[in-house]
Scaffold this motif. Structure first.
Motif, PDB file in Angstrom:
ATOM      1  N   ASP A  51      -3.508  13.612  -5.531  1.00 58.41           N
ATOM      2  CA  ASP A  51      -2.597  12.726  -4.840  1.00 58.41           C
ATOM      3  C   ASP A  51      -3.257  11.438  -4.393  1.00 58.41           C
ATOM      4  OD1 ASP A  51      -0.473  14.287  -5.135  1.00 58.41           O
ATOM      5  OD2 ASP A  51      -0.590  15.250  -3.160  1.00 58.41           O
ATOM      6  N   PHE A  52      -4.553  11.385  -4.510  1.00 58.00           N
ATOM      7  CA  PHE A  52      -5.240  10.200  -4.025  1.00 58.00           C
ATOM      8  C   PHE A  52      -5.710   9.371  -5.202  1.00 58.00           C
ATOM      9  CE2 PHE A  52      -8.986   7.949  -2.377  1.00 58.00           C
ATOM     10  CZ  PHE A  52      -8.346   7.238  -1.386  1.00 58.00           C
ATOM     11  N   TYR A  53      -5.310   8.098  -5.196  1.00 61.67           N
ATOM     12  CA  TYR A  53      -5.616   7.262  -6.360  1.00 61.67           C
ATOM     13  C   TYR A  53      -6.859   6.405  -6.172  1.00 61.67           C
ATOM     14  CZ  TYR A  53      -0.653   8.346  -6.589  1.00 61.67           C
ATOM     15  OH  TYR A  53       0.545   8.981  -6.565  1.00 61.67           O
ATOM     16  N   GLY A  54      -7.617   6.699  -5.119  1.00 60.56           N
ATOM     17  CA  GLY A  54      -8.785   5.852  -4.873  1.00 60.56           C
ATOM     18  C   GLY A  54      -8.415   4.734  -3.924  1.00 60.56           C
ATOM     19  N   LEU A  69      -7.237  10.155   3.748  1.00 60.81           N
ATOM     20  CA  LEU A  69      -7.867   9.085   2.978  1.00 60.81           C
ATOM     21  C   LEU A  69      -6.988   7.838   2.941  1.00 60.81           C
ATOM     22  CD1 LEU A  69      -9.435  11.160   0.110  1.00 60.81           C
ATOM     23  CD2 LEU A  69     -10.648   9.765   1.774  1.00 60.81           C
ATOM     24  N   TYR A  70      -5.706   8.059   2.824  1.00 61.82           N
ATOM     25  CA  TYR A  70      -4.819   6.891   2.844  1.00 61.82           C
ATOM     26  C   TYR A  70      -4.880   6.198   4.190  1.00 61.82           C
ATOM     27  CZ  TYR A  70      -2.865   7.697  -1.733  1.00 61.82           C
ATOM     28  OH  TYR A  70      -2.721   7.813  -3.076  1.00 61.82           O
ATOM     29  N   GLY A  71      -5.012   7.004   5.227  1.00 57.14           N
ATOM     30  CA  GLY A  71      -5.194   6.417   6.558  1.00 57.14           C
ATOM     31  C   GLY A  71      -6.418   5.520   6.561  1.00 57.14           C
ATOM     32  N   ILE A  72      -7.486   6.019   5.976  1.00 57.68           N
ATOM     33  CA  ILE A  72      -8.711   5.222   5.911  1.00 57.68           C
ATOM     34  C   ILE A  72      -8.479   3.950   5.104  1.00 57.68           C
ATOM     35  CG2 ILE A  72     -11.075   5.181   5.049  1.00 57.68           C
ATOM     36  CD1 ILE A  72     -11.380   7.975   5.863  1.00 57.68           C
ATOM     37  N   SER A 105      -8.119  15.426   2.958  1.00 63.19           N
ATOM     38  CA  SER A 105      -6.737  15.363   2.504  1.00 63.19           C
ATOM     39  C   SER A 105      -6.379  13.932   2.112  1.00 63.19           C
ATOM     40  CB  SER A 105      -5.806  15.827   3.625  1.00 63.19           C
ATOM     41  OG  SER A 105      -5.580  14.754   4.498  1.00 63.19           O
ATOM     42  N   ALA A 106      -5.443  13.840   1.199  1.00 69.85           N
ATOM     43  CA  ALA A 106      -5.043  12.524   0.719  1.00 69.85           C
ATOM     44  C   ALA A 106      -4.491  11.682   1.850  1.00 69.85           C
ATOM     45  CB  ALA A 106      -4.000  12.679  -0.385  1.00 69.85           C
ATOM     46  N   LEU A 123       0.853  -1.199   0.000  1.00 72.83           N
ATOM     47  CA  LEU A 123       0.000   0.000   0.000  1.00 72.83           C
ATOM     48  C   LEU A 123       0.882   1.240   0.000  1.00 72.83           C
ATOM     49  CD1 LEU A 123      -2.931  -0.830   2.421  1.00 72.83           C
ATOM     50  CD2 LEU A 123      -3.020  -0.518  -0.053  1.00 72.83           C
ATOM     51  N   GLN A 124       1.972   1.139   0.744  1.00 71.00           N
ATOM     52  CA  GLN A 124       2.884   2.283   0.769  1.00 71.00           C
ATOM     53  C   GLN A 124       3.492   2.504  -0.612  1.00 71.00           C
ATOM     54  OE1 GLN A 124       5.621   2.177   4.027  1.00 71.00           O
ATOM     55  NE2 GLN A 124       6.893   3.809   3.162  1.00 71.00           N
ATOM     56  N   ILE A 125       3.852   1.408  -1.266  1.00 65.14           N
ATOM     57  CA  ILE A 125       4.405   1.549  -2.623  1.00 65.14           C
ATOM     58  C   ILE A 125       3.369   2.159  -3.547  1.00 65.14           C
ATOM     59  CG2 ILE A 125       5.073   0.185  -4.643  1.00 65.14           C
ATOM     60  CD1 ILE A 125       6.639  -1.593  -2.643  1.00 65.14           C
ATOM     61  N   ARG A 126       2.134   1.725  -3.352  1.00 68.46           N
ATOM     62  CA  ARG A 126       1.081   2.269  -4.209  1.00 68.46           C
ATOM     63  C   ARG A 126       0.919   3.771  -3.981  1.00 68.46           C
ATOM     64  NH1 ARG A 126      -4.415   2.901  -3.452  1.00 68.46           N
ATOM     65  NH2 ARG A 126      -5.656   2.859  -5.370  1.00 68.46           N
ATOM     66  N   ARG A 127       1.032   4.192  -2.719  1.00 67.48           N
ATOM     67  CA  ARG A 127       0.906   5.608  -2.405  1.00 67.48           C
ATOM     68  C   ARG A 127       2.066   6.401  -2.960  1.00 67.48           C
ATOM     69  NH1 ARG A 127      -0.629   3.802   2.673  1.00 67.48           N
ATOM     70  NH2 ARG A 127       1.454   4.006   3.541  1.00 67.48           N
ATOM     71  N   GLU A 128       3.256   5.861  -2.764  1.00 67.90           N
ATOM     72  CA  GLU A 128       4.430   6.663  -3.102  1.00 67.90           C
ATOM     73  C   GLU A 128       4.854   6.516  -4.544  1.00 67.90           C
ATOM     74  OE1 GLU A 128       7.203   5.578  -0.098  1.00 67.90           O
ATOM     75  OE2 GLU A 128       6.067   6.611   1.474  1.00 67.90           O
TER      76      GLU A 128
END
Ligand SMILES: Nc1ncnc2c1ncn2[C@@H]1O[C@H](COP(=O)(O)OP(=O)(O)OP(=O)(O)O)[C@@H](O)[C@H]1O
Ligand SMILES: Nc1ncnc2c1ncn2[C@@H]1O[C@H](COP(=O)(O)OP(=O)(O)OP(=O)(O)O)[C@@H](O)[C@H]1O
Ligand SMILES: [Mg+2]
Ligand SMILES: [Mg+2]
Lengths: 272, 275, 358, 405, 331
Positions: E168-171, E6-9, E2-3, D190-195
């Motif tokens: 910055d958020f890809y879904g 959302l990533y936290g979620i 914020s992205a 997931l981190q790779i996907r984010r970054e």
């Protein structure tokens, strides 16, 4: 309420000392259940005090309060003229209160001797290093305490089973070993929770003899719970009666025996 | 309270000279024989460690799980050899044991405890709930506490629960181990009263192991006295009650009536039968 | 007729509470010690030292340690691997920081450090019991392994995170490093085994041992009759960890010489040592030895039998080995749940009673 | 008789990698025995010992086999290697760690008895970066490379090198540790996907590889930007992910292709019932690597025989053979495995070979790894100082005076 | 939004799903523990064994072929047929029931009444044994499980939620396999709870858990109940094996998932079926969030120990776990 320093003379002519343990307004709840409801009573130096009552009345809970295992929500415990702060059970034990349990709570993995020696823990002081090296104090202490324990073993006539693992003993002997373990602590107050349950008359007689001897010879104060009215009436000096967490009677055996509340709630029929 | 003539002659359960060994080394029963007649209450008396519980467990086949085994003799129920059956088979044949020390299922409610008693039954839920009703009628206290976890009920309630649970299997014979242990006198009377009721009204036969000789002999029809794994005396309950030895050793009475427990200090007894 | 108590009367309580009340046992004990100290060091070779005796001795220490905690005090721990790692890394840091101090001191100190860590991880045992505690000790296992892997200070910032035991001496003989003789390896382990066994014996027969056993058998009752559970449990954790720490230090420094924490001190180690205690017999020092011997020897014996004697492919032998080890463990537990020690006791009892069966 | 121990691991968590390697290692010697009657007329005897990838069993295997006159150990596990280095050195038996083990063992003057040719982990890291440099026209500045690594000694090896290289080439390095065994990598991916790093390099082992490939596919990371090291590039690492793994790249030190020698093994070993395994691993990545390792050992034996003029050599002679080893393309072709590895030569100073590796790519449809590049050289200017530093530290710690034997 | 938030979620959602996967393994433990007080460490190996068997049956592998070939010098590996997934699952279930019977009859029946730790050790012995048998039976190479479970992230969810948090958020990323696992787990748990609470067998099972002797005395056949429970655990193991096997291939390491289930159990309570699920969710979310927020600061790879530490902290406040049966302490 009688004064703490009062003493009185029992039916059979023994003199009983002042108040040793004073329970004042004890209330104990488990979640919604009130196991003990505002009960006060005292135990005097040198007496044999019985607690009786129907099953679930809260007798064992009361002993547990005395030995510090349960902490009452309300009320005070006074021991030898001092109010007792909240204490852990082992601290209570160190004050000189020993007990036996309703469902035998011996250490099944240990021999009779070790079980009884455990009862003397409160008298053992040597440090861990001394014990690890088995030097000086540790060894001396072990021998001294062993002597004390042997006296109790002789007293209760269990010499033959000294080295037997307790798990192999029959019920009656287990009860006796449990008593030995409690006695080993040389307690000032001895609490016995149904010491004669599941015994036949002969064994009850033996047990009664031990209790009386302990009381007589060592001057140990005894509080016991028992369902056998014969025993209770014969050996106790004073009796507290509990029912559904309340105290419904308190007095000498003859007083209690004729108390109508007690008859209704517990005895069923007037006992001879 | 009752006379011995009313026991019928048909023998339900017959234990013939059995020997029981625990752990392959500890010999506990050294040849015990007894008979339980249909419709009777038979008491098995004796001191601690005499082997009462062992005898009952040998009959109900609960010994195995304690590493004990019957090495000699035979046990017959209605004439069939039952020693090799499982406890389940025995329950289905109508023999159920109420164990010493209650053994309720602590985390189940009282009602669930009772329902487990009906585990082996195949006669439909209607009959089972009728019996549940019957048990509640015998033990109204249980009805009050039916939703509480058995672990939190008092000793007397647990004893009732254990007996009620056994009743739920619709037994013909109940092996009852020390029902009076740890119970208040009034409850002891109550429970024995119920035993008597069940015996008379439902025709359940009882084999009753008891320390409390006094009560047991008052309610039983026939008694056996066990000592160190042997039957040392047997007979109709009324006779046993009058026997001087039984009086002295099991009822705590001497010729002058009941002794006080305070006086026991003065004399030491000796075991006459074994001497 | 070897086991006769008759005629072997004890006249003092002291004599009665000695370790081996029966004379024959005493003799055998001295004989074993004599062989261990005076014979084996002269005949030992590399294979016996590295493949069998040294691991056996080291595991015996660990098993004694765990037996104190689990067998005597009743607290099941699955953190043994982690605690061994503490011993190993403590020893490594001490060895490299104070190269001139004797190895014996380092090993003892490593034990001491482990004792502190062990007591800290023992704290939850005051609230948590039984299997919950067993699983909770896994927290120690995983956390410690992670820590030693992550914090490079522990492995002196080496590139890979392996630690290597540099050469160290005791009385002028190398006991770690490449030039250690098998006899030196063996003797230093034997020294610690002997010491640990004595300490353990003394502790378990005295006051503290009894309070441990009381806690084990029934903790509530124990507390009510005067055992301080905090003290009993924490001392058990500390003493047990002390032994385990020593075994970890020896395992790293004397036996393997190089370890990586995850591989050498993983969860499997915890299970292995627990197995030794149980197969050997909980609450028995002899059992710790028996269990360690059994589990060190069994795989080797099976391998020798399968590969060298029968000539089967190694792959099938090692699969069968799993099957056989697993099967034997179950078999033993069924036959004698209280371990080899109990089996031995039964044999002795039978011998004593022989020829009368009951 | 030439005794070669094979410390294999056909059981345990890594069996899938251990089996083909061991098969290849043994089958090659079996071929030499069957075809040439051994090496230099001296038959080879393989002594297999199962380690299960476990250090303690490794010790037992070592002690059990060394008495039989073992010529060279191939411990096949970092843990076993580390703990054999001092022992084998004291016993005078050479160790060969083919692309694993202790990297600084390449410094032959400190590690006289240890060889890790043809390459080591630091070489591998550098090869991967050089490959990426090539792909990007020689410039990686501004790019990010994520390293997903097994949280163990092995996995941590490339970090130092990559850090140096990132400083040198201006790419950003982010590291993601995966704890043993590596079944749960959701967080990392997931981190790779984010970054969204440009490339992911993986130092994985065992189940970690399969899960990583699967998770990379799941989060949609482009497979062609995902490069495993040479222990993360075998068939079993990618097959569980199925078609999704198509395009996955990895390093390799031995080129995968059809070699004549494989046919010979098929006919003279497998068909003759002499194979170590079931014969179903022939030609797989790790099988070829095992065979390659065996070939290097056999060549060293031949060399030793040549130097000392005896056919039944000792471990000490074996060491001399290894130190004088020279692998040329011509020789490899002669052996029926032309192009299987880089050309290199060993000498007293350098036990590490050329350090070259190639990049291969998984073709899921055909189920084969296809070599993409020729052997790529590592950046010795970065690696050599690191090796010297580490080796000298080891020498100092263990009172070794560097020098040739 | 914020992205980062959302990533936290996203991390939380994925944590929940990972938690379900843990819970699947934990369920097997709970069943056996509840009914027999056996802490079955072999549950992980059972999952592996079930998955191996499933693949083996589907691919028509000859069981024990290595052994047979080694002993008889034959060269057999495959029957030459393949079995459809559904049928293979049934066959595997049959095997697991047989296994349950065998384990009970040959091992645990003889251990009735022993201390829990002895039973626990026996299950570790069983784990070794089963692992060896699994290897001998089906070989130790990595197998691919193709029962048609969906793989990969759900594009639907991703497209739906993309852009919620700006460029910055890809879904949200949600694994399709995890979604299936969640569904399966919900069904399984509901069924098991229903079974335990409302059926006669379920009640008997709980009775056995409380007191073997007493259960025997009322005529409950312990053997039957235990075989039943082990069979159920076998079924759970099969489900867990399939789900985990789809992720990583069927291989030895599958047995290590047992270690992921332990903190879940501890937190949820060893005896509670809902506890396994809730515990799983808490652990899943907890460890993923910790790794996301704190992990980078302390070097990552915290998941292995964090789950245990989380459970430990929790237990200090509630020693019997979230839903565990209260420990009745009376003297
Ligand atoms: N730990 C506990 N948690 C909850 N309820 C308890 C607890 N201990 C006791 N009780 C409840 O308190 C009440 C009194 O119990 P207690 O054991 O004191 O009775 P007792 O008078 O000793 O009866 P018996 O003669 O049967 O032993 C009972 O209703 C019991 O269920
Ligand atoms: N599982 C066992 N293992 C070994 N010995 C046992 C076992 N159970 C009972 N015994 C022994 O068998 C003898 C008879 O025990 P049993 O329980 O049958 O006596 P009992 O007459 O029921 O006594 P009580 O009135 O105390 O219940 C005792 O000496 C006891 O120690
Ligand atoms: Mg009570
Ligand atoms: Mg009895």
């Amino acid at each position: 309420m009688k004064d703490t320093f009062d003493s009185y003379v029992t039916d059979d002519g023994r003199t009983i000392g002042g108040v040793m343990m004073d329970m004042r307004g004890i209330t104990l709840r488990f979640g919604g259940v009130e196991a003990i409801k505002d009960i006060s009573f005292d135990i005097r130096e040198g007496e044999i005090r019985a607690i009786i009552g129907p099953n679930g009345a809260g007798k064992s809970s009361m002993l547990n309060v005395i030995s510090g295992f349960y902490h009452p929500q309300e009320g005070e415990v006074w021991f030898r003229g001092e109010k007792r702060p909240p204490m852990k059970p082992y601290q209570v034990a160190r004050q000189g209160i020993a007990r036996t349990f309703q469902n035998i709570a011996l250490f099944e993995g240990m021999s009779v001797l070790d079980n009884i020696m455990t009862g003397r823990l409160t008298h053992m002081k040597s440090g861990m290093l001394a014990q690890a090296l088995w030097m000086g104090k540790a060894e001396r202490e072990e021998t001294e305490n062993r002597e004390a324990v042997e006296r109790i073993i002789d007293f209760l006539e269990i010499q033959a089973i000294r080295k037997t693992p307790v798990s192999r003993l029959p019920y009656g002997l287990k009860k006796r070993v449990e008593l030995a373990r409690a006695l080993a602590a040389e307690p000032k107050l001895l609490l016995l929770d149904e010491p004669m349950a599941g015994m036949n008359v002969e064994e009850k007689e033996d047990m009664s003899r031990y209790i009386l001897d302990v009381n007589d010879e060592f001057g140990t104060t005894v509080a016991l719970i028992e369902h056998d009215m014969g025993v209770v009436m014969d050996i106790s000096d004073r009796v507290v009666v509990m029912d559904y967490g309340r105290k419904i009677g308190d007095g000498t055996p003859s007083e209690v025996r004729n108390n109508q509340d007690v008859i209704d709630a517990y005895l069923g029929v007037a006992h001879d | 309270m009752l006379d011995t003539t009313e026991t019928t002659t048909e023998t339900l359960l017959e234990v013939n000279n059995i020997e029981v060994i625990y752990n392959h080394v500890i010999l506990v029963l050294k040849g015990v024989s007894l008979k339980v007649p249909k419709g009777g209450i038979t008491a098995l008396l004796g001191g601690n460690g005499a082997g009462k519980t062992t005898t009952l467990k040998a009959i109900s086949n609960l010994l195995q799980s304690e590493r004990g085994e019957v090495t000699k003799g035979s046990i017959r129920y209605r004439g069939d050899r039952v020693q090799d059956l499982t406890p389940t088979d025995l329950v289905q044949r109508g023999v159920i044991q109420v164990m010493e020390g209650r053994h309720c299922f602590e985390h189940l409610t009282i009602e669930e405890n009772l329902m487990t008693g009906a585990y082996t039954r195949r006669d439909g839920s209607g009959a089972v709930s009728a019996d549940l009703e019957m048990v509640y009628n015998y033990f109204p206290r249980l009805r009050e506490r039916r939703k509480s976890q058995a672990g939190y009920t008092s000793g007397g309630e647990q004893q009732m629960c254990a007996i009620g649970r056994a009743l739920m299997s619709r037994p013909e014979t109940i092996l009852l181990d020390e029902p009076s242990m740890g119970l208040a006198p009034q409850l002891v009377e109550e429970i024995f009263g119920i035993v008597k009721d069940l015996n008379e009204r439902e025709g359940v036969s009882f084999l009753l192991a008891e320390q409390n000789t006094n009560v047991a002999l008052r309610f039983a029809h026939h008694g056996y006295i066990l000592e160190s794994g042997r039957v040392v005396m047997e007979g109709p309950a009324a006779e046993l009650r009058e026997n001087p030895d039984v009086k002295e050793f099991y009822l705590g009475m001497s010729d002058e009536g009941r002794k006080s427990f305070r006086d026991v200090r003065s004399y030491r007894r000796r075991k006459r039968w074994l001497a | 007729m070897l086991y006769r108590e008759a005629g072997d009367f004890k006249t003092t309580y002291k004599a009665d509470s000695q370790t081996f009340p029966i004379a024959f046992d005493r003799w055998r004990y001295w004989a074993v010690l004599a062989v261990a100290w005076l014979v084996i060091p002269f005949v030992i070779n590399d294979y016996w030292a590295n493949a069998i005796l040294v691991p056996f001795l080291i595991y015996a220490i660990a098993a004694i340690g765990l037996n104190i905690l689990t067998g005597y005090c009743g607290q099941v721990s699955l953190g043994t691997g982690g605690f061994m790692a503490v011993g190993a890394y403590a020893c490594y840091k001490l060895m490299t920081s104070f190269p001139d101090v004797s190895m014996l001191v380092h090993i003892l100190l490593a034990g001491g450090i482990t004792a502190i860590v062990g007591a800290a991880f023992g704290l939850p045992s005051l609230r948590i019991k039984g299997f919950y505690l067993a699983v909770a000790t896994l927290a120690a296992q995983f956390f410690l392994v992670w820590l030693f892997n992550k914090v490079s200070w522990f492995y002196n910032y080496s590139a890979s995170g392996q630690i290597n035991a540099p050469e160290r001496f005791v009385f002028g003989h190398a006991v770690t490093g490449a030039n250690t003789t098998p006899a030196a390896q063996y003797l230093i382990c034997l020294l610690f085994v002997t010491g640990c066994a004595l300490l353990a014996r003394n502790l378990t027969r005295g006051t503290i041992g009894r309070s441990w056993m009381a806690i084990r058998d029934m903790d509530i009752a124990a507390e009510i009759i005067g055992v301080d559970p905090l003290k009993a449990k924490l001392t058990a954790f500390a003493v047990s960890s002390f032994f385990i720490g020593i075994s970890g230090a020896l395992f790293f420094a004397v036996y393997l010489g190089a370890v990586e924490v995850g591989e050498a001190f993983g969860i499997n180690k915890s299970f292995l040592v627990l197995f030794m205690c149980i197969i050997g017999g909980l609450g028995s020092l002899f059992g710790s030895f028996a269990g360690a011997a059994f589990l060190v020897l069994l795989p080797v014996a099976l391998k020798v039998l399968g590969v060298d004697v029968l000539g089967w492919p190694t792959q099938i032998v090692s699969h069968l080995q799993l099957v056989v080890v697993g099967g034997l463990i179950m078999f033993f537990l069924i036959k004698e749940p209280h371990g080899l020690a109990q089996m031995w006791r039964h044999i002795k009892e039978k011998l004593r009673l022989w020829p009368f069966p009951y | 008789e030439l005794v070669i121990p094979d410390l294999s691991y056909r059981t345990g968590p890594y069996a899938a990698g251990g089996i083909p390697f061991s098969d290849g290692y043994q089958d090659y010697f079996a071929l030499l025995n069957a075809r040439d009657g051994g090496i230099g007329g001296e038959p080879v005897r393989i002594v297999e010992c199962e380690t299960g990838y476990n250090t303690e069993k490794g010790v037992e295997c070592y002690e059990a086999t060394k008495g039989e006159g073992a010529l060279v150990y191939q411990p096949l596990s970092t843990g076993i290697t580390y703990q054999l280095i001092p022992k084998a050195t004291a016993d005078g038996i050479p160790i060969h760690t083919l692309g694993y083990g202790r990297t600084s063992a390449a410094e032959g003057e400190v590690f006289n008895w240890v060889f890790n040719y043809p390459g080591n982990y630091w070489d591998a890291a550098s090869v991967a970066v050089n490959y990426l440099l090539d792909e990007n026209g020689g410039d990686l500045s501004g790019k990010t490379i994520a390293l997903v690594y097994h949280n163990s000694a092995y996995g941590k090896e490339p970090i130092r090198t990559l850090e140096e290289l990132s400083a040198k080439h201006g790419f950003t390095l982010s590291t993601l540790a995966v704890d043993h065994p590596g079944q749960e990598q959701k967080s990392q991916w997931l981190q790779i996907r984010r970054e969204r790093p440009d490339y992911v390099v993986m130092w994985g082992w065992g189940v970690m590889n399969q899960v990583a490939v699967q998770e990379a596919a799941n989060v949609g990371f482009p497979m062609e930007n995902f490069i495993g090291n040479w222990w993360a590039g075998a068939e079993h690492d990618v097959t569980p992910a199925g078609a999704a793994a198509d395009g996955y790249k990895s390093l390799n030190m031995n080129r995968i292709q059809d070699y004549p020698v494989l046919d010979e093994i098929q006919t003279m070993v497998v068909d003759a019932g002499l194979a170590a395994g079931a014969g179903d691993n022939l030609g797989k990545v790790l099988y070829v690597r095992g065979m390659y390792a065996a070939m290097l050992a056999a060549e060293a034996i031949a060399k030793a025989q040549e130097i000392h003029g005896v056919s039944d050599i000792t471990p000490a002679m074996m060491r001399d053979g290894m130190e004088a080893l020279e692998i040329t393309e011509a020789r490899m072709t002669e052996l029926g495995m032309g192009g299987i590895g880089p050309e290199f030569s060993v000498n007293c100073q350098n036990h590490g070979g050329s350090g070259e590796g190639l990049v291969q790519q998984w073709n899921a449809a055909d189920g084969v790894f296809v070599p993409l590049t020729d052997f790529i050289a590592p950046d010795d200017s970065v690696i050599d100082p690191l090796i010297t530093e580490d080796a000298m530290a080891f020498a100092a710690e263990n009172n070794i005076t560097p020098g040739c034997l | 939004m914020s992205a980062d938030f959302l990533y936290g979620i996203e991390v939380v959602i994925n944590g929940l799903m990972a938690g379900v996967m843990y819970a699947l393994v934990a369920l097997g433990f709970v069943l056996i523990f509840k009914a027999s007080g056996i802490f079955n460490y072999a549950q992980g190996v059972m999952a592996l064994f079930a998955a191996l068997t499933l693949v083996g049956v589907m691919e028509g592998q000859v069981p024990f072929s290595h052994l047979i070939n080694a002993v008889f010098g034959t060269e057999i590996h495959h029957f030459g047929w393949t079995v459809p997934a559904f049928a293979a699952i049934l066959v595997t279930l049959g095997v697991m029931i047989f296994f349950a019977w065998a384990v009970h009859t040959f091992v645990f029946r003889h251990l009735v009444g022993q201390e829990p730790i002895i039973l626990f050790m026996a299950t570790i012995g069983l784990a070794y044994f089963l692992e060896g048998v699994g290897d001998l039976m089906w070989g130790s190479d990595i197998k691919t499980l193709a029962v048609g479970l969906p793989q990969g992230g759900s594009l639907f969810v991703e497209d739906l939620t993309a852009g919620l948090g700006g460029d910055d958020f890809y879904g949200f990323f949600i694994d399709k396999l995890d979604m299936v696992a969640t569904l399966v787990a919900i069904v399984l748990v509901a069924a098991l709870i229903g079974f335990a609470q409302y059926t006669k067998q379920g009640r008997a099972m709980r009775a056995v858990a409380d007191d073997h002797q007493a259960a025997l005395s009322v005529g409950i056949s312990l053997n039957y109940i235990w075989v039943l429970v082990w069979s159920l655990a076998g079924l759970v193991a099969l489900v867990a094996g399939v789900m985990w096997g789809a992720k990583s291939g069927v291989q030895f390491s599958l047995s290590l998932i047992a270690l992921k289930a332990l903190p879940v159990l501890m937190l949820g309570g060893f005896t509670s079926i809902p506890g396994a699920i809730v515990g799983g969710l808490i652990i899943g979310v907890g460890e993923k969030l910790f790794e996301y927020m704190i992990g980078p600061m302390i070097g990552g790879a915290t998941e292995n120990w964090f789950a245990y530490v989380l459970a430990l902290i929790f237990l200090v406040f509630r020693p019997q776990g979230l839903f565990g049966e209260k420990i009745i302490e009376r003297v």
